[in-house]
Write an enzyme that holds these catalytic residues in place. Structure first.
Site, PDB file in Angstrom:
ATOM      1  N   CYS A   1      41.566  38.952  36.201  1.00  0.00           N
ATOM      2  CA  CYS A   1      40.735  40.321  36.303  1.00  0.00           C
ATOM      3  C   CYS A   1      41.176  41.061  37.439  1.00  0.00           C
ATOM      4  O   CYS A   1      40.905  42.498  37.311  1.00  0.00           O
ATOM      5  CB  CYS A   1      39.291  40.133  36.154  1.00  0.00           C
ATOM      6  SG  CYS A   1      38.545  39.042  37.439  1.00  0.00           S
TER       7      CYS A   1
ATOM      8  N   HIS B   1      34.273  38.502  39.898  1.00  0.00           N
ATOM      9  CA  HIS B   1      35.030  38.978  38.915  1.00  0.00           C
ATOM     10  C   HIS B   1      35.348  40.574  39.342  1.00  0.00           C
ATOM     11  O   HIS B   1      34.274  41.232  39.826  1.00  0.00           O
ATOM     12  CB  HIS B   1      34.140  38.953  37.737  1.00  0.00           C
ATOM     13  CG  HIS B   1      34.538  39.894  36.522  1.00  0.00           C
ATOM     14  ND1 HIS B   1      35.919  39.397  35.950  1.00  0.00           N
ATOM     15  CD2 HIS B   1      34.157  40.845  35.659  1.00  0.00           C
ATOM     16  CE1 HIS B   1      35.990  40.353  34.830  1.00  0.00           C
ATOM     17  NE2 HIS B   1      35.168  40.973  34.791  1.00  0.00           N
TER      18      HIS B   1
END
Ligand SMILES: [Zn+2]
Length: 1002
Positions: free
Chosen positions: A454, A809
């Protein structure tokens, strides 16, 4: 009497004499006539009707028979018996074949005369059986039309119940054997009239006996789906379509498209034949049914059929546009076929050569409807050229031919294309299992998480949303060179044009991953971005060197002069790389010795600014006072990428009391401009950090000042949130919320290279530290320097969710400058107004520091931005619309989710000009460049593959669904996750898997 009649017709009397004789015979009917005479007359008139040599004889026959049957009905009943009818239908009459339409007409006529007689019921029964037999013999259209006319008048002759179903099916099949006589228009009209009679009969039967409808339609499908090459069913079947109730369309198409027994080859045939029906002159609703079937097939992912049929039939459909009577329906189908065929330009390019002749014909054919039709048609062509740009050699003459006609707006085109894609067909027909995962409503493509990637995904999307950078990358011609830039170009091309909802950037990941990054583990996105830009930059420089080593002289004069308008294009004689032109700025670091006041200045390029948090604000000490002047600058002093003196990113600098900073703000909530100002704030070098002054030849107290001397097109700001905690030996994250203004101004000091060289080294009289510090206050303008305030507008924000850079993330927000009302965005106007109001360039003291555009205007901007849906949230494979408000509020809702990397785009003052197409300084490309052939081919190939994948999936699922009776529901939708939750293989931890297990256990 019969003798008179027979003598009459064969005599040579003149017509008036003959008519007079006939009149007498007819009048005699009222009188007493013997039974024998009657029978003899019926026989003679029958002969005349059936075998008469001319129309006159036949008329005489009808006239006389009608007159006698009226007065002598019992005798007529005896003559016209069921046996006689049976004989007529089975054997014919004398030399007259039983299939002669005259026999049908004769029976039709006699039934009228007999209608009130009881014996007519027996005849009806005989005819019911006979018509079924006749249709099984596949009568010719003219006979079938006579038969239909008879049955329309005497519905009692229509077979009943099971025979009715059979009769309808046989009639359908009979129609499929019709063939159009190759002849004059008169014959064609006659033929169409005959077919219409037959189809009207079927319609009436369907209405009277609804049970016959479905078997009839099944028969139609059986016929048109036949793969028998020896038989080509007539397009006359098209005449039935208008009689099928439209409300049946959904259920019929559903059962057709989901029927496991229908083979692909059969469906392909059927669809092709239905498309052929568009040629049938009086057909209604054929286009509706064809499109319903096309959509139905798309919704169950039967893409192979759609591809095959489109390529097979697109030219035929196009050719129908030449015929006014069928052109409207054909255009509807053509539009759907072309607009939905979005994975490849193949279908469109098949019809491209036919466009100009048609346009010319429509312009000159003089039909009143042609003008409106031409506009509809050119709308379609504009959509297709937009979808498959990049073929000037194919499209130039088309655009020339339609240049005077209005062109639909880009938003309209996008909307039409989006709605037409196979992948956006409603799957309401299909079961829940087949629910399609098409592109999101944003039309943007997500990036699949390849296992903690990510950090890369959010950076790629951020770069993609940097419109000018994307356009430049896509317009590079990197012939054959296997370089990273080419891979980025391919990746951008995919993001822009793939039909996939999300793309897996495997190749790019492998090529762009820094060697020290372990695949599969979370990394710092800022570090990745810097590495990526650096590699792209170095690569281009290497290519430039190789190019210049070639004997051929490179003429870069044009580029150079264009770029010089804004800023120097070359540095040290070399051409600037794309990365430099887009992200490159220059900083000047000046160190002033406090002893002798001499200044040593040094300029360095940068591609991003790493902004440290001001310690005073992080310590929640309330409003700052002058006391904070002496506070130490935090451990993470702002550093400059690429600067030789700057510490390595994220590296640790021990807190040193000798480094001082001057506060520039006392506004409590920290904002991005605050951090920029902190970065630009003068710093006092003292004690351990004391500066070695060459003039004084000793260590001296000094003031270091960083100035932006060249403002980049795209300003990348990294917030130094990760600091090293020496006590615990861990990198900690500063979770402070930072206000992100949508518009900001960056102070830029005119580059030293453009200034008078004598001012480079200034020698002033010695001053006290106090005075020096006072002088360095940002509010106090340096008279010698020209300070510009460069407006920037926020382009994207990478968010980090989590508490350390090695975990958590990443996701990003991007503003779609081309989306919605991007071009008329209030931001553009706002900046312009402000500038016009204050003159070309502001020189007020405020411009010495970065600042946010006042809140009032910002709010208006936010509100409008929200309506405009011009912010997007990229979270790996998911892309959703969002508002600027949610960008600003995300940290307050999710405290671990904080802005990490921001990209601001330089606000172009000329952008507000009416002429949008003008590229101000060579940095801005006004439109998306056409897709290069190589890229298009790659996308086309992958789009096909994608369609095949989906098709295979759909089939597998359909098979599973049909083989299992229990209903299977997929796991609940995960749409409710906070934006910070990591993808399936992300490092977010605490995944749903455990929750599921616990639910199972307890
Ligand atoms: Zn000195």
């Amino acid at each position: 009497m019969d003798k008179i009649l027979e003598a009459l017709v064969s005599s040579n009397h003149s017509v008036p004499v003959k008519k007079a004789i006939v009149k007498r015979v007819v009048e005699a009917a009222e009188r007493e006539v013997t039974e024998e005479q009657c029978q003899a007359l019926y026989t003679v008139t029958t002969r005349l009707i059936l075998l008469g040599e001319d129309v006159f004889q036949k008329q005489v026959g009808f006239q006389v028979m009608e007159a006698y049957a009226r007065y002598h009905r019992a005798e007529f009943e005896q003559f016209f018996t069921k046996d006689f009818v049976l004989a007529l239908l089975q054997q014919g009459y004398c030399q007259l074949d039983r299939k002669d339409p005259a026999i049908m007409d004769y029976i039709h006529c006699c039934l009228r005369l007999l209608i009130s007689c009881p014996s007519v019921l027996d005849i009806f029964t005989v005819i019911q059986v006979e018509v079924l037999r006749i249709v099984c013999e596949r009568p010719e259209p003219f006979l079938c039309a006579r038969l239909s006319a008879l049955l329309a008048d005497f519905v009692q002759c229509i077979p009943r119940d099971k025979s009715a179903v059979l009769f309808c099916q046989q009639l359908v099949r009979t129609i499929s054997y019709f063939h159009c006589p190759a002849g004059q228009e008169r014959e064609l009209r006659e033929y169409v009239g005959q077919v219409t009679k037959v189809s009207t009969l079927l319609q009436n039967i369907w209405k009277a006996e609804p049970a016959t409808l479905l078997p009839s339609l099944q028969e139609v499908f059986a016929i048109i789906s036949s793969t028998d090459s020896g038989f080509d069913p007539s397009i006359a079947l098209a005449s039935l379509v208008q009689h099928i109730p439209l409300q049946m369309i959904t259920v019929l198409i559903k059962s057709l498209t989901t029927d496991q027994n229908v083979k692909d080859a059969s469906m392909t045939k059927a669809l092709c034949r239905m498309i052929d029906w568009l040629s049938w002159p009086l057909a209604q609703h054929v286009d509706t049914w064809v499109i319903a079937l096309l959509k139905g097939l798309a919704s169950v992912q039967k893409f192979t059929i759609l591809i095959d049929v489109t390529l097979l039939k697109i030219e035929l459909v196009f050719n129908r546009l030449w015929y006014p009577i069928v052109r409207q329906g054909a255009l509807v189908v053509l539009s759907h076929m072309l607009l939905s065929f979005q994975h490849s330009p193949e279908a469109f390019h098949l019809v491209v050569p036919r466009v100009v002749p048609l346009v010319q014909s429509l312009r000159t054919d003089g039909l009143p409807s042609s003008k409106a039709f031409l506009l509809q048609f050119t709308d379609l062509i504009h959509c297709m050229i937009y979808q498959y740009s990049g073929f000037p050699e194919l499209y130039d003459h088309i655009l020339e031919a339609i240049k005077d006609l209005t062109k639909p707006g880009e938003e309209k085109i996008k909307l039409v294309l989006n709605q037409s894609a196979w992948t956006s067909q409603s799957s309401s027909c299909a079961s829940g299992l087949l629910r399609h995962v098409g592109k999101s409503e944003t039309g943007k493509t997500g990036l699949i998480n390849l296992g903690n990637t990510c950090y890369m995904n959010s950076i790629i999307q951020t770069l993609f949303m940097a419109t000018d950078f994307r356009r430049h990358v896509l317009s590079l011609h990197l012939n054959g060179a296997n370089v990273l830039m080419k891979k980025l170009q391919l990746l951008f091309a995919f993001l822009g044009h793939t039909q996939r909802a999300a793309y897996a950037p495997r190749n790019f990941f492998e090529s762009s991953r820094p060697p020290w990054f372990n695949a599969g583990s979370q990394q710092d996105c800022s570090e990745y971005l810097r590495f990526l830009l650096d590699r792209l930059h170095e690569e281009e420089k290497t290519l430039q060197l190789l190019e210049s080593a070639k004997p051929k002289a490179v003429s870069s004069g044009v580029t150079a002069s264009k770029d010089l308008v804004d800023q120097p294009c070359t540095q040290g004689g070399e051409e600037r790389t794309l990365i430099e032109r887009m992200f490159g700025g220059r900083l000047s670091t000046g160190i002033r010795c406090m002893q002798c006041n001499s200044i040593s200045e040094k300029e360095e390029p940068f591609t991003d600014l790493s902004l440290a948090f001001c310690p005073s604000t992080t310590s929640k000490g309330g409003p700052q006072t002058e006391a904070s002047l002496e506070e130490p600058k935090g451990p993470s002093q702002g550093s400059v990428n690429g600067g030789s003196e700057a510490p390595e990113q994220g590296s640790v600098k021990p807190p040193v009391s000798s480094v001082h900073f001057l506060s520039v703000t006392n506004e409590p909530p920290l904002s991005v401009p605050d951090l920029v100002n902190y970065f630009l704030a003068p710093e006092i070098l003292d004690e351990e950090n004391a500066y070695f002054c060459e003039k004084c030849s000793s260590l001296q107290q000094a003031v270091r000042t960083i100035k932006v001397v060249t403002a980049p097109e795209y300003l990348i700001l990294t917030l130094l949130r990760f600091s090293y905690d020496a006590k615990c030996h861990v990198r900690r994250k500063i979770l402070d919320n930072v206000t992100i203004p949508p518009l900001m101004r960056l102070p830029m000091h005119a580059s030293s290279s453009t200034r008078d060289p004598s001012s480079l080294l200034k020698v002033d009289s010695p001053e006290s530290i106090e005075n020096q510090a006072k002088k360095l206050k940002p509010s106090q303008k340096d008279e010698e320097e020209e300070v510009q305030s460069v407006p920037y507008v926020l382009s994207s924000v990478v968010m980090h969710s989590g508490v350390s850079s090695e975990s958590g993330h990443y996701y990003s927000y991007g503003r779609d400058f081309n989306g919605a009302d991007g071009r008329q965005h209030p931001a553009n106007h706002f900046v312009q107004e402000e500038d016009l109001g204050n003159g070309q360039i502001e020189l007020s003291p405020a411009t010495c520091s970065a600042f946010t555009i006042p809140p009032k205007e910002t709010e208006a901007l936010i509100c409008r931005g929200q309506e405009a849906k011009d912010w997007l949230l990229f979270n790996d494979s998911r892309v959703t619309f969002t508002s600027f408000q949610s960008v600003q509020n995300v940290t307050s809702r999710f405290p671990k989710d904080t802005a990490y990397v921001l990209i601001y785009r330089k606000q172009d003052l000329t952008e507000c000009n009416i002429n949008e197409g003008v590229a101000s300084n060579g940095m801005r490309l006004s439109t998306e460049p056409p897709l290069q052939k190589e890229l298009l081919d790659a996308i086309t190939k992958d789009n096909k593959l994608y369609l095949q994948e989906q098709e295979l999936n759909a089939r597998t699922q359909a098979l599973q669904a049909s083989s299992s009776s229990c209903s299977f529901r997929p796991n609940g939708s995960d749409d409710n996750d906070p934006p910070g939750s990591c993808g399936p293989s992300g490092g977010g931890g605490g995944g749903g898997g455990l929750n599921t297990i616990s639910r199972l256990v307890f």
